[in-house]
Scaffold this active site. Structure first.
Site, PDB file in Angstrom:
ATOM      1  N   HIS A  57       0.875  -1.177   0.000  1.00 13.76           N
ATOM      2  CA  HIS A  57       0.000   0.000   0.000  1.00 13.76           C
ATOM      3  C   HIS A  57       0.903   1.214   0.000  1.00 13.76           C
ATOM      4  O   HIS A  57       1.660   1.459   0.943  1.00 13.76           O
ATOM      5  CB  HIS A  57      -0.913   0.002   1.231  1.00 13.76           C
ATOM      6  N   GLU A  89       1.753   3.977   2.786  1.00 12.49           N
ATOM      7  CA  GLU A  89       2.281   3.562   4.089  1.00 12.49           C
ATOM      8  C   GLU A  89       3.793   3.719   4.102  1.00 12.49           C
ATOM      9  O   GLU A  89       4.547   2.751   4.139  1.00 12.49           O
ATOM     10  CB  GLU A  89       1.795   2.137   4.378  1.00 12.49           C
ATOM     11  N   ARG A 114      -3.399   4.705  -2.171  1.00 17.61           N
ATOM     12  CA  ARG A 114      -3.175   3.397  -1.532  1.00 17.61           C
ATOM     13  C   ARG A 114      -2.998   2.268  -2.554  1.00 17.61           C
ATOM     14  O   ARG A 114      -2.177   1.351  -2.366  1.00 17.61           O
ATOM     15  CB  ARG A 114      -4.398   3.107  -0.650  1.00 17.61           C
ATOM     16  N   HIS A 158       2.704  -3.596   6.500  1.00 20.08           N
ATOM     17  CA  HIS A 158       1.813  -2.451   6.298  1.00 20.08           C
ATOM     18  C   HIS A 158       1.951  -1.480   7.462  1.00 20.08           C
ATOM     19  O   HIS A 158       2.701  -1.716   8.395  1.00 20.08           O
ATOM     20  CB  HIS A 158       0.349  -2.924   6.270  1.00 20.08           C
TER      21      HIS A 158
END
Lengths: 309, 95
Positions: A69, A72, A127, A196
């Site tokens: 993602h 992050e 994302r 993540h």
């Protein structure tokens, strides 16, 4: 930077800077580190994986990925730190040395390069991937809902405009398919850790079903030790458990697929923090986050080393 | 480039099923362009919602009208993004 010793690990970096770092690391450590290209992204960016190996052929291996993602950012930054850490400690740290005596480590630092570039140039909060589909104005698929494990079930969205859109079919995203193909062709990966942020959690399968995995007890015990190790450094508190019991039902997730492939030690981390900054974690927390996470990773890797299957 | 001027991130902790349902309903209101940093996961668990400036008033009104308490997790998203950029530039200049 002229070397990985002068690279600034306390700040966030662009894709080009991270890819340049990788090349430096390989050049400085040719007997330990190599760079593999496992595929290309939707926008034709290379998907690079660093391989840390002391030799042998198709040894049992550990996989770590960060940045699936793209927003992050602490995860990609931690991945850079992990790469340097492995190189620094592979001889003088007994635990890591013994892991590398028996196993290889694969590290994909920027698992979603298109999304990552987009966060740096257009939208810091992006994302998903950057794939386009006819019939929709919305772009991107959630790469953590695109795996062939309960694909399309509850816990993912069929709306292309959703942040959890699962995509038109499993492995539709080249970023996902590249890892799937790599794992299948390697055939000897024994631990898979997908990283993540945020929430400070250590999770194991399943996310798509409430049926506990057969190895639930062992994974729970490993998680307990890993979290204890992590917390020992700065007192950062983590919770742990299966995805579905600890957060919510999520279908098509990475480690559900890897577990079903037979990779018993499949884990997901959610790094710092718990909600003061979220995805906008200040850069000064990169190194402390990476340091504490590394302790947890070592617990998992050492367990994989000591419990061959 | 997407900017986040005036955006906030709200933290909601649903304590009843009714509150949870109201928060979940927000996910279906696409016109508000809410970005759930932490999606609803159950009672007592935080829900973090990135709210663009035009949606701040209606979202807060919706929560307050339903007696759902919330806190402001991030007062100014753009300020944090700007700070991040500044730090990256500073590091590059130092190099």
């Amino acid at each position: 930077p002229l070397s990985t010793n002068t690279f600034d690990y306390t700040t966030y970096h662009s894709l080009d800077e991270i890819y340049a770092f990788m090349d430096l690391l390989v050049a400085e450590n040719p007997n330990l580190v190599s760079k593999l290209e496992i595929g290309q992204s939707t926008e034709n960016r290379p998907l690079y994986v660093l391989k840390f190996s002391k030799g042998g052929t198709n040894r049992p291996a550990i996989w770590i990925d960060t940045g699936i993602h793209s927003r992050e950012w602490v995860t990609q930054a931690s991945g850079v730190w992990f790469a340097k850490k492995i190189v620094q400690d592979h001889e003088n740290d007994e635990g890591l040395a013994s892991i590398l005596d028996k196993m290889d480590i694969f590290l994909e630092i920027v698992t979603n390069p298109d999304g990552f570039v987009f966060t740096q140039t257009q939208n810091r909060m992006w994302r998903k991937t950057r794939s386009k589909r006819s019939g929709s104005l919305c772009i991107g698929v959630d790469p953590n809902r695109n795996w062939d494990a309960g694909f399309g079930g509850p816990g993912a969205s069929g709306n292309p405009c959703s942040e959890t859109y699962h995509g038109p079919y499993a492995n539709s995203e080249p970023e996902v398919k590249a890892i799937v193909d790599f794992v299948k062709s390697h055939g000897n990966i024994k631990a898979f850790i997908s990283i993540h942020s945020y929430s400070q959690l250590l999770l194991y399968p399943y996310g798509y079903t409430r049926t506990p995995v057969p190895d639930q007890k062992e994974l729970h015990e490993i998680s307990e030790k890993a979290v204890a190790a992590l917390s020992s450094l700065y007192g950062t508190s983590y919770k742990y458990g299966s995805i579905i019991t600890t957060i919510y039902q999520a279908s098509g997730g990475t480690i559900d697929w890897t577990y079903n492939q037979g990779i018993k030690y499949s884990f997901t981390f959610e790094l710092r923090d718990t909600g003061r900054y979220g995805f906008l974690l200040p850069a000064k927390q990169i190194v402390p986050t990476a340091q504490e996470t590394w302790l947890a990773l070592q617990v998992i890797m050492q367990h994989a080393r000591d419990h061959p299957y | 480039t997407e900017t986040f001027v005036g955006h906030q991130v709200l933290r909601i902790v649903p304590t009843t099923d009714e509150e949870l349902q109201k928060v979940e309903e927000l996910q279906n209101l696409e016109e508000l362009q809410l970005d759930f940093w932490l999606a609803p996961r159950g009672l007592g668990h935080p829900v973090d919602v990135h709210v663009p400036f035009p949606s701040l008033q209606p979202v807060k009104a919706h929560l307050e009208a339903n007696g759902i308490s919330y806190s402001i997790m991030i007062q100014d998203v753009q300020a944090l993004v700007d700070h991040e950029q500044t730090e990256m530039l500073r590091s590059r200049r130092q190099l």
